[in-house]
Design a protein around this motif. Structure first.
Motif, mmCIF file in Angstrom:
data_model
loop_
_atom_site.group_PDB
_atom_site.id
_atom_site.type_symbol
_atom_site.label_atom_id
_atom_site.label_comp_id
_atom_site.label_asym_id
_atom_site.label_seq_id
_atom_site.Cartn_x
_atom_site.Cartn_y
_atom_site.Cartn_z
ATOM 1 N N SER A 199 15.563 64.492 50.562
ATOM 2 C CA SER A 199 15.640 63.111 51.041
ATOM 3 C C SER A 199 14.851 62.962 52.337
ATOM 4 O O SER A 199 15.123 63.641 53.326
ATOM 5 N N VAL A 200 13.886 62.075 52.305
ATOM 6 C CA VAL A 200 13.054 61.774 53.466
ATOM 7 C C VAL A 200 13.140 60.269 53.713
ATOM 8 O O VAL A 200 13.208 59.481 52.778
ATOM 9 N N ARG A 201 13.133 59.882 54.963
ATOM 10 C CA ARG A 201 13.330 58.484 55.350
ATOM 11 C C ARG A 201 12.093 57.644 55.005
ATOM 12 O O ARG A 201 11.250 57.363 55.854
ATOM 13 N N THR A 202 11.984 57.263 53.732
ATOM 14 C CA THR A 202 10.854 56.472 53.243
ATOM 15 C C THR A 202 11.397 55.330 52.386
ATOM 16 O O THR A 202 12.605 55.114 52.286
ATOM 17 N N ASN A 203 10.476 54.641 51.717
ATOM 18 C CA ASN A 203 10.858 53.547 50.812
ATOM 19 C C ASN A 203 11.014 54.013 49.373
ATOM 20 O O ASN A 203 11.038 53.194 48.455
ATOM 21 N N VAL A 204 11.134 55.338 49.150
ATOM 22 C CA VAL A 204 11.137 55.858 47.781
ATOM 23 C C VAL A 204 12.266 55.275 46.941
ATOM 24 O O VAL A 204 12.064 54.934 45.760
ATOM 25 N N SER A 205 13.465 55.139 47.507
ATOM 26 C CA SER A 205 14.581 54.591 46.746
ATOM 27 C C SER A 205 14.426 53.088 46.548
ATOM 28 O O SER A 205 14.710 52.545 45.480
ATOM 29 N N ARG A 206 13.962 52.412 47.582
ATOM 30 C CA ARG A 206 13.765 50.960 47.507
ATOM 31 C C ARG A 206 12.714 50.598 46.450
ATOM 32 O O ARG A 206 12.832 49.581 45.769
ATOM 33 N N THR A 263 -3.508 60.158 49.186
ATOM 34 C CA THR A 263 -3.082 59.015 48.377
ATOM 35 C C THR A 263 -1.677 58.595 48.810
ATOM 36 O O THR A 263 -0.940 59.379 49.395
ATOM 37 N N GLY A 264 -1.324 57.354 48.530
ATOM 38 C CA GLY A 264 -0.042 56.851 48.996
ATOM 39 C C GLY A 264 0.022 56.854 50.510
ATOM 40 O O GLY A 264 1.059 57.145 51.103
ATOM 41 N N ALA A 265 -1.104 56.501 51.154
ATOM 42 C CA ALA A 265 -1.233 56.640 52.605
ATOM 43 C C ALA A 265 -0.705 55.447 53.382
ATOM 44 O O ALA A 265 -0.763 55.443 54.610
ATOM 45 N N SER A 266 -0.187 54.433 52.703
ATOM 46 C CA SER A 266 0.214 53.210 53.394
ATOM 47 C C SER A 266 1.614 53.255 53.985
ATOM 48 O O SER A 266 2.007 52.346 54.715
ATOM 49 N N SER A 267 2.379 54.308 53.683
ATOM 50 C CA SER A 267 3.743 54.391 54.213
ATOM 51 C C SER A 267 4.279 55.803 54.026
ATOM 52 O O SER A 267 3.636 56.659 53.412
ATOM 53 N N GLY A 268 5.466 56.036 54.580
ATOM 54 C CA GLY A 268 6.206 57.257 54.324
ATOM 55 C C GLY A 268 5.477 58.543 54.670
ATOM 56 O O GLY A 268 4.825 58.661 55.713
ATOM 57 N N ILE A 269 5.594 59.530 53.793
ATOM 58 C CA ILE A 269 4.998 60.837 54.031
ATOM 59 C C ILE A 269 3.487 60.732 54.138
ATOM 60 O O ILE A 269 2.865 61.381 54.990
#
Length: 278
Positions: free
Chosen positions: A186-193, A12-18
């Protein structure tokens, strides 16, 4: 690279990041992947960017649509006839002080980050136990191991996910299904955005810690290696973030002093999103 030949993973959440990185690494290892999320075009992009798009299946759905999850589980199983691994990765974060935060933000984050993975796990669990093998991967957070400022809802949900996973692991031990809890920093994703502000609006801005975080592809490799090694919990973090779970367990008073000092020194003000025009 971990050999995933003959296995099927549902992410799940497969469209970006981790989530995206996990899919690509899994398919590169020879496995088949079921990609779930709400943004179909992005799921399709991820599938096309794998080494074998024909081994990818797009299964879009809203993780909060709990009534649909039994049907989604059946469709996931139908792809190859068996789901070997479920990765509960979808989630949203928060950047707001508790005193300012509308209760609806708590409801939304707990629903997405805690109730949704529980609901999906419960829907697929009979299939996994019926097969007598399988793997559950729960993407929690360092914030699921210790409370950190501006994330009271996020911390509550991620702590809850750890508790559910630990209890479930004890219940199904010996039945062939393993549970791995992952606590990234902290991982380089859109989590904060994509995090929610106090009023429930989307933050729309990243921050330095995330922008300078660990590469999600590195995170994916660490996770798949941990699965192969039979790990039950891993922390993927650097620097101070890596020490947070250790301090919470060994010296909680020191950790409490540290995070209180962060707030006293203006952490909340520093984390406020800057005006995009300037």
């Amino acid at each position: 690279m971990v050999d995933q030949g003959g296995k099927t993973a549902w992410v799940t959440g497969a469209s970006s990041g981790i989530g995206e990185a996990l899919v690509k690494a899994f398919v590169a290892g020879g496995g088949s992947a079921i990609l779930s999320g709400r943004r179909v075009s992005e799921l399709e992009r991820v599938a096309k960017e794998t080494q074998a798009p024909e081994r990818c299946h797009i299964l879009p759905f809203d993780t909060e649509d709990f009534a649909a999850l039994a049907s989604m589980a059946a469709q996931a199983v139908a792809f190859t006839g068996k789901v070997d691994i479920l990765v509960n990765n979808a989630g949203i974060s928060q950047r707001s002080l508790a005193i300012d935060t509308d209760f609806s933000v708590y409801e939304r984050i707990v629903s997405v980050d805690l109730m949704a993975p529980i609901a999906l796990t419960q829907a697929l669990l009979p299939h996994l136990l019926g097969n007598g093998d399988g793997q559950l991967i729960m993407i929690s957070s360092v914030a699921g191991k210790a409370g950190v400022p501006l994330r009271t809802a996020y911390c509550a949900a991620k702590h809850g996910l750890v508790g559910y996973s630990d209890a479930l692991r004890s219940e199904i031990a010996g039945q062939g299904v393993k549970v791995l809890v992952v606590a990234p920093g902290s991982v380089r994703t859109n989590v904060s955005r994509n995090a929610l502000n106090a009023d429930g609006s989307v933050r729309g801005a990243s921050d330095a810690a995330i922008d300078n975080g660990i590469d999600p592809n590195e995170v994916a490799q660490i996770i798949w290696t941990a699965v192969a090694e039979g790990k039950r919990e891993i922390v993927i973090a650097e620097g101070m973030e890596a020490n947070i779970p250790v301090l919470r367990a060994q010296n909680p008073e020191q950790l409490f002093d540290m995070v209180e000092a962060m707030v006293a020194n203006g952490y909340a003000q520093k984390m406020a999103p800057k005006d995009s025009s300037g």
